[in-house]
Motif scaffolding. Structure first.
Motif, short mmCIF file in Angstrom:
data_model
loop_
_atom_site.label_atom_id
_atom_site.label_comp_id
_atom_site.label_asym_id
_atom_site.label_seq_id
_atom_site.Cartn_x
_atom_site.Cartn_y
_atom_site.Cartn_z
N SER A 278 -6.86 -31.99 57.93
CA SER A 278 -5.76 -31.10 58.29
C SER A 278 -4.69 -31.08 57.21
O SER A 278 -4.12 -30.03 56.90
N PHE B 250 -4.56 -42.81 59.75
CA PHE B 250 -5.07 -41.44 59.70
C PHE B 250 -6.52 -41.45 60.13
O PHE B 250 -7.30 -42.30 59.72
N ASP C 8 -9.72 -36.08 61.23
CA ASP C 8 -9.08 -34.80 61.47
C ASP C 8 -7.73 -34.72 60.80
O ASP C 8 -7.33 -33.66 60.29
N ASP C 9 -6.99 -35.84 60.78
CA ASP C 9 -5.69 -35.86 60.11
C ASP C 9 -5.86 -35.57 58.62
O ASP C 9 -5.11 -34.79 58.04
#
Length: 211
Positions: A30, A23, A26-27
């Protein structure tokens, strides 16, 4: 406009602590945003304000005086425990934040700050806000946010940081863009007269500031 938390720093702590190379930053954000939006579906949604900032927007209308958001306190590790868990994979809680990360925290007492959950953590500041703190803490040890005026669908919901923070050190210049912008975010200690003139004595202010 300023974010309540410094997103990149938070994600760096989370990412480093999880030691999960599958990850990226941004993952991680999100996933957290998606979970928060699912919980508040039809009521509030976290959206991008621009390339570097998030904001919270209404998915329904709110009448003046109604509760818009009830936030919850997230766990804070002791500094020793945080440092220890940063170096291991054991029992790391990705929502547990270092107590030294002051830009992520909101003040609830003279010597106490807490870390709020999403979407409350992404509430931006405004010198002319449409929501305000409910004064005393809720059952989850954090703040409820109440509509200061009628709020329409798709409006960004913002509160006044100086109604909870006695003294602000993370930044000073205010970029909220309100026509009545005070020009700086320094805290209740420095701007109490302006706060009281705007909201009324003892109104829309964290309870500890009145004790």
């Amino acid at each position: 406009r300023r974010l309540f938390c410094t997103t990149n720093n938070l994600l760096q702590q989370t990412h480093d602590g999880c030691r999960n190379d599958n990850f990226d930053k941004d993952d991680l954000i999100s996933v957290e945003v998606e979970e928060a939006n699912a919980r508040h579906l039809g009521r509030l949604q976290i959206q991008r304000v621009n390339d570097s900032q998030w904001g919270v927007f209404s998915s329904q209308s709110f009448s003046k005086g109604s509760k818009v958001l009830s936030s919850k306190r997230q766990p804070l590790l002791s500094l020793d425990k945080y440092n220890k868990q940063q170096s291991t994979n054991d029992n790391y809680h990705q929502n547990a934040i270092s107590p030294s990360s002051n830009s992520h925290l909101i003040q609830i007492d003279w010597n106490q700050h807490i870390f709020m959950d999403l979407p409350a953590r992404f509430l931006n500041h405004s010198c002319d806000p449409n929501i305000g703190v409910g004064g005393e803490l809720n059952a989850d040890g954090s703040y409820d946010f109440v509509a200061l005026r009628d709020i329409e669908v798709s409006e960004e919901v913002c509160f006044d940081y100086e109604t909870t923070e006695y003294e602000v050190g993370a930044f000073s210049e205010c970029l909220c863009g309100a026509t009545n912008c005070r020009g700086s975010i320094r805290g209740y200690k420095h701007n109490s007269n302006a706060i009281q003139a705007k909201y009324g004595v003892g109104r829309n202010v964290a309870g500890y500031l009145l004790r």
